[in-house]
Design a protein around this motif. Structure first.
Motif, PDB file in Angstrom:
ATOM      1  N   GLY A 182       8.772  -7.944  11.259  1.00 30.55           N
ATOM      2  CA  GLY A 182       7.982  -6.935  12.182  1.00 30.55           C
ATOM      3  C   GLY A 182       6.494  -7.666  12.621  1.00 30.55           C
ATOM      4  O   GLY A 182       6.231  -8.791  12.159  1.00 30.55           O
ATOM      5  N   PRO A 183       5.699  -7.126  13.253  1.00 27.17           N
ATOM      6  CA  PRO A 183       4.355  -7.333  13.864  1.00 27.17           C
ATOM      7  C   PRO A 183       3.313  -7.405  12.776  1.00 27.17           C
ATOM      8  O   PRO A 183       3.320  -6.158  12.086  1.00 27.17           O
ATOM      9  CB  PRO A 183       4.174  -6.689  14.979  1.00 27.17           C
ATOM     10  N   VAL A 184       2.498  -8.084  12.747  1.00 28.58           N
ATOM     11  CA  VAL A 184       1.267  -7.814  11.867  1.00 28.58           C
ATOM     12  C   VAL A 184      -0.040  -7.606  12.587  1.00 28.58           C
ATOM     13  O   VAL A 184       0.134  -7.990  13.652  1.00 28.58           O
ATOM     14  CB  VAL A 184       1.116  -9.109  10.803  1.00 28.58           C
ATOM     15  N   THR A 185      -0.857  -7.045  11.796  1.00 31.61           N
ATOM     16  CA  THR A 185      -2.322  -6.876  12.392  1.00 31.61           C
ATOM     17  C   THR A 185      -2.887  -7.692  11.688  1.00 31.61           C
ATOM     18  O   THR A 185      -3.108  -7.744  10.354  1.00 31.61           O
ATOM     19  CB  THR A 185      -2.798  -5.180  12.442  1.00 31.61           C
ATOM     20  N   PRO A 218     -10.073  -5.589  -0.486  1.00 34.84           N
ATOM     21  CA  PRO A 218      -9.667  -4.631  -1.491  1.00 34.84           C
ATOM     22  C   PRO A 218      -8.143  -5.031  -2.091  1.00 34.84           C
ATOM     23  O   PRO A 218      -7.953  -5.168  -3.256  1.00 34.84           O
ATOM     24  CB  PRO A 218      -9.697  -3.370  -1.152  1.00 34.84           C
ATOM     25  N   GLU A 219      -7.286  -5.263  -0.920  1.00 37.71           N
ATOM     26  CA  GLU A 219      -6.176  -5.533  -1.266  1.00 37.71           C
ATOM     27  C   GLU A 219      -5.724  -7.009  -2.011  1.00 37.71           C
ATOM     28  O   GLU A 219      -4.927  -7.178  -2.709  1.00 37.71           O
ATOM     29  CB  GLU A 219      -5.018  -5.535  -0.078  1.00 37.71           C
ATOM     30  N   TYR A 220      -6.855  -7.939  -1.758  1.00 42.60           N
ATOM     31  CA  TYR A 220      -6.640  -9.238  -2.182  1.00 42.60           C
ATOM     32  C   TYR A 220      -7.186  -8.855  -3.719  1.00 42.60           C
ATOM     33  O   TYR A 220      -6.294  -9.820  -4.720  1.00 42.60           O
ATOM     34  CB  TYR A 220      -7.943 -10.052  -1.549  1.00 42.60           C
ATOM     35  N   ILE A 224      -4.091  -9.366   6.750  1.00 38.10           N
ATOM     36  CA  ILE A 224      -2.920  -9.302   7.405  1.00 38.10           C
ATOM     37  C   ILE A 224      -1.897  -8.216   6.931  1.00 38.10           C
ATOM     38  O   ILE A 224      -1.457  -8.247   5.790  1.00 38.10           O
ATOM     39  CB  ILE A 224      -2.248 -10.697   7.290  1.00 38.10           C
ATOM     40  N   GLY A 225      -1.975  -7.144   7.859  1.00 35.77           N
ATOM     41  CA  GLY A 225      -0.947  -5.902   7.671  1.00 35.77           C
ATOM     42  C   GLY A 225       0.272  -6.178   8.246  1.00 35.77           C
ATOM     43  O   GLY A 225       0.400  -6.019   9.127  1.00 35.77           O
ATOM     44  N   THR A 275       0.968  -1.295   0.037  1.00 40.51           N
ATOM     45  CA  THR A 275      -0.007   0.169   0.153  1.00 40.51           C
ATOM     46  C   THR A 275       0.609   1.171   0.088  1.00 40.51           C
ATOM     47  O   THR A 275       0.403   2.440  -0.101  1.00 40.51           O
ATOM     48  CB  THR A 275      -1.084  -0.053   1.175  1.00 40.51           C
ATOM     49  N   GLY A 276       2.219   1.248   0.351  1.00 44.39           N
ATOM     50  CA  GLY A 276       2.968   2.328   0.457  1.00 44.39           C
ATOM     51  C   GLY A 276       3.405   2.318   1.689  1.00 44.39           C
ATOM     52  O   GLY A 276       4.513   2.801   2.060  1.00 44.39           O
ATOM     53  N   ASP A 277       2.745   1.739   2.620  1.00 43.21           N
ATOM     54  CA  ASP A 277       3.070   1.928   4.109  1.00 43.21           C
ATOM     55  C   ASP A 277       2.867   0.417   4.695  1.00 43.21           C
ATOM     56  O   ASP A 277       3.927  -0.071   5.530  1.00 43.21           O
ATOM     57  CB  ASP A 277       1.818   2.579   4.880  1.00 43.21           C
ATOM     58  N   GLU A 278       1.812  -0.349   4.206  1.00 43.32           N
ATOM     59  CA  GLU A 278       2.176  -1.804   4.729  1.00 43.32           C
ATOM     60  C   GLU A 278       2.008  -2.922   3.479  1.00 43.32           C
ATOM     61  O   GLU A 278       1.953  -2.445   2.292  1.00 43.32           O
ATOM     62  CB  GLU A 278       0.587  -2.158   5.273  1.00 43.32           C
ATOM     63  N   VAL A 279       2.597  -4.023   3.846  1.00 38.36           N
ATOM     64  CA  VAL A 279       2.848  -5.211   2.766  1.00 38.36           C
ATOM     65  C   VAL A 279       1.232  -5.861   3.437  1.00 38.36           C
ATOM     66  O   VAL A 279       1.374  -6.397   4.553  1.00 38.36           O
ATOM     67  CB  VAL A 279       4.001  -6.093   2.795  1.00 38.36           C
ATOM     68  N   VAL A 280       0.277  -6.189   2.355  1.00 41.44           N
ATOM     69  CA  VAL A 280      -0.857  -6.821   2.925  1.00 41.44           C
ATOM     70  C   VAL A 280      -0.985  -8.231   2.319  1.00 41.44           C
ATOM     71  O   VAL A 280      -0.802  -8.275   0.944  1.00 41.44           O
ATOM     72  CB  VAL A 280      -1.937  -5.891   2.552  1.00 41.44           C
ATOM     73  N   PHE A 281      -1.333  -9.124   3.107  1.00 35.85           N
ATOM     74  CA  PHE A 281      -1.633 -10.520   2.674  1.00 35.85           C
ATOM     75  C   PHE A 281      -3.073 -10.883   3.106  1.00 35.85           C
ATOM     76  O   PHE A 281      -3.530 -10.317   4.155  1.00 35.85           O
ATOM     77  CB  PHE A 281      -0.572 -11.560   3.463  1.00 35.85           C
TER      78      PHE A 281
END
Length: 168
Positions: free
Chosen positions: A93-96, A105-107, A137-138, A51-57
């Protein structure tokens, strides 16, 4: 030489390194490592979206990794090429983990990057009108490493240092 070339491994500004930017925009799979409740490691290849800030799974509700990541949110991720010399982006790092009603939307964005609109249309057709729940999962990296085996090597040494490893 770019401004990010001399940065030490771990520096978050390495996300702006050309190798990192290229891999975050690539169709390489991310390999996500975490520790399961039985204290054994797990590694999963996953599509991702940056996203520019997060890698999202994203994963569908019911996957074991959801509860595992909620209980132990620290992960290590590698996104790398199979070319020689390899290019590698390492993240820690930690994920949320956030529950999502419907397709995240990221999917869909990840599917679009990996396979274009045709792949997105196939995903949408697959789910149809059925209710879907997912987990988002961010990862906001707390540590970033880049290896290109040309200017950046494991251990931070030079090409000569790397070539001499293992020799007496």
């Amino acid at each position: 030489m770019t401004a990010t070339t001399a940065l030490p491994q771990g520096d978050l500004r390495l996300l702006d390194h050309p190798v990192a930017r290229r891999l975050l925009a690539s169709t390489e799979l991310a390999r996500v490592a975490y520790v399961a409740p039985d204290d054994t490691p797990r590694v999963l290849p996953m599509l991702f979206h940056f996203t520019g800030d997060e890698v999202v799974f994203c994963t569908f509700a019911g996957a074991r990794k959801i509860n595992d990541l909620r209980a132990r949110p620290h992960v290590a991720v590698t996104i790398d090429t199979t070319t020689t010399p390899p290019q590698v982006l390492l993240l820690r790092g930690p994920v949320t983990v956030t529950d999502v009603d419907g397709l995240a939307p990221e999917y869909l964005a990840a599917h679009h990057r990996y396979g274009g609109q045709e792949q997105v249309d196939a995903v949408l057709a697959d789910t149809g009108d059925q209710p879907v729940r997912m987990a988002r999962i961010g990862l906001r990296p707390a540590w970033v490493g880049v290896l290109d085996f040309t200017t950046r090597f494991p251990g931070g040494g030079s090409a000569d240092d790397f070539a001499a490893r293992g020799r007496s």
